[in-house]
Design a protein around this motif. Structure first.
Motif, PDB file in Angstrom:
ATOM      1  N   LEU A 160      52.183 -32.986  16.105  1.00  0.00           N
ATOM      2  CA  LEU A 160      51.812 -31.765  16.399  1.00  0.00           C
ATOM      3  C   LEU A 160      51.800 -31.618  17.869  1.00  0.00           C
ATOM      4  CD1 LEU A 160      50.130 -30.160  13.871  1.00  0.00           C
ATOM      5  CD2 LEU A 160      52.168 -30.282  13.636  1.00  0.00           C
ATOM      6  N   GLU A 161      52.413 -31.170  18.727  1.00  0.00           N
ATOM      7  CA  GLU A 161      52.225 -31.621  19.830  1.00  0.00           C
ATOM      8  C   GLU A 161      51.797 -29.392  20.331  1.00  0.00           C
ATOM      9  OE1 GLU A 161      57.094 -31.510  21.606  1.00  0.00           O
ATOM     10  OE2 GLU A 161      56.901 -30.640  20.096  1.00  0.00           O
ATOM     11  N   THR A 162      51.436 -30.596  21.617  1.00  0.00           N
ATOM     12  CA  THR A 162      49.746 -29.046  22.209  1.00  0.00           C
ATOM     13  C   THR A 162      50.818 -27.763  22.324  1.00  0.00           C
ATOM     14  OG1 THR A 162      50.086 -30.250  24.697  1.00  0.00           O
ATOM     15  CG2 THR A 162      48.101 -31.004  22.737  1.00  0.00           C
ATOM     16  N   THR A 163      50.184 -27.438  23.138  1.00  0.00           N
ATOM     17  CA  THR A 163      50.846 -26.003  23.374  1.00  0.00           C
ATOM     18  C   THR A 163      51.876 -26.516  24.922  1.00  0.00           C
ATOM     19  OG1 THR A 163      49.420 -23.831  22.220  1.00  0.00           O
ATOM     20  CG2 THR A 163      50.752 -23.358  24.749  1.00  0.00           C
ATOM     21  N   GLY A 164      50.747 -26.828  25.590  1.00  0.00           N
ATOM     22  CA  GLY A 164      51.134 -27.350  27.168  1.00  0.00           C
ATOM     23  C   GLY A 164      52.196 -28.338  26.632  1.00  0.00           C
ATOM     24  N   GLN A 165      52.849 -29.037  26.246  1.00  0.00           N
ATOM     25  CA  GLN A 165      53.966 -30.652  25.561  1.00  0.00           C
ATOM     26  C   GLN A 165      54.413 -29.149  25.371  1.00  0.00           C
ATOM     27  OE1 GLN A 165      51.383 -33.076  22.976  1.00  0.00           O
ATOM     28  NE2 GLN A 165      51.268 -34.083  23.974  1.00  0.00           N
ATOM     29  N   LEU A 166      54.844 -28.504  24.333  1.00  0.00           N
ATOM     30  CA  LEU A 166      55.657 -27.248  23.781  1.00  0.00           C
ATOM     31  C   LEU A 166      56.022 -26.695  25.147  1.00  0.00           C
ATOM     32  CD1 LEU A 166      54.214 -25.724  20.376  1.00  0.00           C
ATOM     33  CD2 LEU A 166      56.203 -27.414  20.470  1.00  0.00           C
ATOM     34  N   LEU A 167      54.911 -26.079  26.184  1.00  0.00           N
ATOM     35  CA  LEU A 167      55.837 -25.358  27.053  1.00  0.00           C
ATOM     36  C   LEU A 167      56.626 -25.998  28.252  1.00  0.00           C
ATOM     37  CD1 LEU A 167      52.800 -23.457  27.917  1.00  0.00           C
ATOM     38  CD2 LEU A 167      55.528 -22.417  27.580  1.00  0.00           C
ATOM     39  N   ALA A 168      55.619 -27.928  28.329  1.00  0.00           N
ATOM     40  CA  ALA A 168      57.116 -29.196  29.114  1.00  0.00           C
ATOM     41  C   ALA A 168      57.932 -28.858  28.812  1.00  0.00           C
ATOM     42  CB  ALA A 168      55.893 -29.789  29.499  1.00  0.00           C
ATOM     43  N   LYS A 169      58.769 -29.486  27.264  1.00  0.00           N
ATOM     44  CA  LYS A 169      59.536 -28.920  26.961  1.00  0.00           C
ATOM     45  C   LYS A 169      60.505 -27.327  27.458  1.00  0.00           C
ATOM     46  CE  LYS A 169      59.652 -29.470  21.995  1.00  0.00           C
ATOM     47  NZ  LYS A 169      59.750 -30.322  20.320  1.00  0.00           N
ATOM     48  N   HIS A 170      60.270 -27.081  26.940  1.00  0.00           N
ATOM     49  CA  HIS A 170      60.763 -26.714  26.941  1.00  0.00           C
ATOM     50  C   HIS A 170      61.463 -26.182  28.843  1.00  0.00           C
ATOM     51  CE1 HIS A 170      61.073 -21.055  28.906  1.00  0.00           C
ATOM     52  NE2 HIS A 170      62.055 -21.556  27.266  1.00  0.00           N
ATOM     53  N   ARG A 171      60.738 -26.017  29.380  1.00  0.00           N
ATOM     54  CA  ARG A 171      61.014 -26.023  30.938  1.00  0.00           C
ATOM     55  C   ARG A 171      62.306 -27.590  31.158  1.00  0.00           C
ATOM     56  NH1 ARG A 171      58.160 -25.618  36.338  1.00  0.00           N
ATOM     57  NH2 ARG A 171      59.196 -27.261  37.950  1.00  0.00           N
ATOM     58  N   GLU A 172      61.773 -28.699  30.504  1.00  0.00           N
ATOM     59  CA  GLU A 172      62.451 -29.598  31.021  1.00  0.00           C
ATOM     60  C   GLU A 172      63.965 -29.666  30.540  1.00  0.00           C
ATOM     61  OE1 GLU A 172      62.293 -34.968  29.839  1.00  0.00           O
ATOM     62  OE2 GLU A 172      61.083 -33.167  29.412  1.00  0.00           O
ATOM     63  N   GLN A 173      63.882 -29.582  28.731  1.00  0.00           N
ATOM     64  CA  GLN A 173      64.821 -29.004  28.304  1.00  0.00           C
ATOM     65  C   GLN A 173      66.517 -28.027  28.620  1.00  0.00           C
ATOM     66  OE1 GLN A 173      67.009 -30.861  25.787  1.00  0.00           O
ATOM     67  NE2 GLN A 173      65.169 -32.816  25.877  1.00  0.00           N
ATOM     68  N   GLY A 174      65.004 -26.723  28.990  1.00  0.00           N
ATOM     69  CA  GLY A 174      66.601 -26.051  29.375  1.00  0.00           C
ATOM     70  C   GLY A 174      66.743 -26.038  30.083  1.00  0.00           C
ATOM     71  N   ALA A 216      65.193 -23.777  24.137  1.00  0.00           N
ATOM     72  CA  ALA A 216      65.108 -24.302  23.722  1.00  0.00           C
ATOM     73  C   ALA A 216      64.184 -23.848  22.098  1.00  0.00           C
ATOM     74  CB  ALA A 216      64.261 -25.436  24.212  1.00  0.00           C
ATOM     75  N   CYS A 217      64.599 -23.619  20.933  1.00  0.00           N
ATOM     76  CA  CYS A 217      63.828 -23.295  19.793  1.00  0.00           C
ATOM     77  C   CYS A 217      62.880 -24.428  19.820  1.00  0.00           C
ATOM     78  CB  CYS A 217      64.577 -23.358  19.303  1.00  0.00           C
ATOM     79  SG  CYS A 217      65.872 -21.443  19.471  1.00  0.00           S
ATOM     80  N   SER A 218      63.008 -25.472  19.965  1.00  0.00           N
ATOM     81  CA  SER A 218      62.108 -26.383  19.289  1.00  0.00           C
ATOM     82  C   SER A 218      61.363 -26.224  19.722  1.00  0.00           C
ATOM     83  CB  SER A 218      62.551 -28.014  18.898  1.00  0.00           C
ATOM     84  OG  SER A 218      63.018 -28.522  20.042  1.00  0.00           O
ATOM     85  N   ALA A 219      60.734 -26.140  21.098  1.00  0.00           N
ATOM     86  CA  ALA A 219      59.831 -26.051  22.060  1.00  0.00           C
ATOM     87  C   ALA A 219      58.693 -24.710  21.353  1.00  0.00           C
ATOM     88  CB  ALA A 219      60.253 -25.856  23.263  1.00  0.00           C
ATOM     89  N   ALA A 220      59.150 -24.009  20.313  1.00  0.00           N
ATOM     90  CA  ALA A 220      58.267 -22.832  20.062  1.00  0.00           C
ATOM     91  C   ALA A 220      57.842 -23.508  18.234  1.00  0.00           C
ATOM     92  CB  ALA A 220      59.013 -21.208  19.607  1.00  0.00           C
ATOM     93  N   TYR A 221      58.176 -24.477  17.637  1.00  0.00           N
ATOM     94  CA  TYR A 221      58.432 -24.075  16.498  1.00  0.00           C
ATOM     95  C   TYR A 221      56.027 -24.559  16.147  1.00  0.00           C
ATOM     96  CZ  TYR A 221      62.545 -25.516  14.822  1.00  0.00           C
ATOM     97  OH  TYR A 221      63.810 -25.208  14.730  1.00  0.00           O
TER      98      TYR A 221
END
Length: 382
Positions: free
Chosen positions: A88-102, A193-198
């Protein structure tokens, strides 16, 4: 920013068969859609693969995945751990993914969009960035200007949190800027980056969302004036005639992205009644759009509807009397990409262009729906 035409048709009868030719609307000077480009992550998964990856054993949840009319989606998931499971990804990791993938997807979508019209990055004068799958400050507009080395004087705006209908909301803003700056190139890019909101908690609420959304970005270029007209001589390109909106306040909480204290993360919520809410208001919204320009529904040759999900597409089709052929690109995008939120209708538009069936003079309707709850529509003519 619609044309100044009398409302000659009753709103209650947008679908009656016309006995004469449709109005020949004067669209000179209106903004034109010059090109479109899309981008997705490198990794794609079938629904059955995702069931195994996420170790879904509940028969009801498995059924949601397998009966979604989705065959595959492009997603960025955590790497498998030692036991093969996904952490499971932390909220911080999800936000980082949103930025990088975006930034990655958005950059590629913009570059592909410009390639299709033979333009350069240095031609961009206005950049509108749209997202609802994360929050950044500074936003994607500033990040893409740096990433793509655009002019530091580029006009820009970020549209955040409007959900799946945000693409049409933002296209209206982008077209308005283009109309007031003839000959200058405006670009809108939807970055989701919808997978950053799962959230993977095994509940029915999150499972419905996790079975539906995919990652993707779509960019569209808009221009008005004589420079845009020169491109039209090579191939028909649609002029943007008008927009309408319909917000449904009584369904305000039916689609939302909010904080889930139990999981310590943001998560989507989709009410099971959403397809019926959207379907109920679809005809009136489209009727208003067409009546403002003196058109009837049978004047429309092309329909580009948001790929919101199988039940949503079915509800819109039934209430507007549209065939599966009318909705072929909407259905095809849902099948091959899932719901890519605000950019879904642009993925459908890209397929329509590649199909090569559009003729000069034909009308099209673009339609999206999202939180609010709301429906957005636009009228275009090639």
């Amino acid at each position: 920013m619609g044309v100044d035409l009398p409302m000659t048709l009753a709103l209650a009868h947008p679908g009656l068969v016309r006995t004469s030719s449709p109005p020949d609307l004067c669209t000179t000077g209106l903004p034109q859609i010059m090109s479109v480009g899309t981008a997705v992550p490198d990794t794609a998964y079938s629904q059955r693969e995702l069931i195994d990856i996420l170790n879904i054993v509940d028969p009801k949840i498995r059924s949601i995945y397998l009966n979604s009319a989705i065959e595959r989606r492009f997603l960025t998931l955590p790497q498998p751990g030692e036991g093969g499971g996904r952490a499971l990804e932390t909220t911080g990791q999800l936000l980082a993914k949103h930025r990088e993938q975006g930034v990655g997807m958005g950059s590629r979508a913009v570059q592909e969009c410009l390639k299709q019209m033979g333009a350069e990055l240095s031609d961009i004068r206005y950049l509108c960035c749209v997202t609802s799958t994360g929050f950044l400050t500074p936003g994607f507009s500033a990040l893409l200007i740096r990433e793509l080395e655009l002019s530091r004087h580029t006009n820009r705006v970020d549209v955040v949190g409007m959900g799946c209908n945000a693409g049409l909301n933002s296209l209206g803003v982008t077209a308005g800027w283009a109309k007031s700056h003839p000959g200058e190139l405006a670009v809108m890019v939807c970055i989701e980056a919808c997978s950053a909101a799962y959230v993977f908690d095994g509940t029915m609420r999150t499972s419905v969302v996790n079975s539906l959304f995919g990652d993707g970005s779509a960019a569209i270029a808009v221009m008005a004036g004589a420079t845009a007209d020169e491109h039209t001589e090579q191939r028909p390109m649609p002029r943007i005639i008008d927009f309408t909106s319909c917000i449904i306040p009584e369904a305000m909480h039916a689609m939302r992205y909010d904080w889930d204290p139990a999981q310590g993360a943001f998560s989507f919520y989709l009410d099971p009644d959403i397809p019926y809410v959207v379907g109920k208001h679809a005809r009136k919204t489209v009727g208003r759009l067409l009546a403002r320009s003196g058109l009837r529904q049978d004047d429309i040759a092309h329909w580009l509807v948001h790929s919101g999900g199988k039940k949503v597409i079915d509800a819109v089709g039934v209430n507007l009397g549209l065939t599966r052929y009318d909705l072929r690109h909407t259905i095809g995008i849902l099948r091959d990409y899932g719901n890519v939120s605000s950019g879904s209708f642009l993925f459908s538009y890209e397929r329509l262009l590649k199909e090569g069936t559009v003729q000069a003079g034909e009308y099209g309707v673009l339609m999206t729906m999202g939180p609010g709850s709301s429906i957005e529509t636009a009228l275009v003519r090639w």
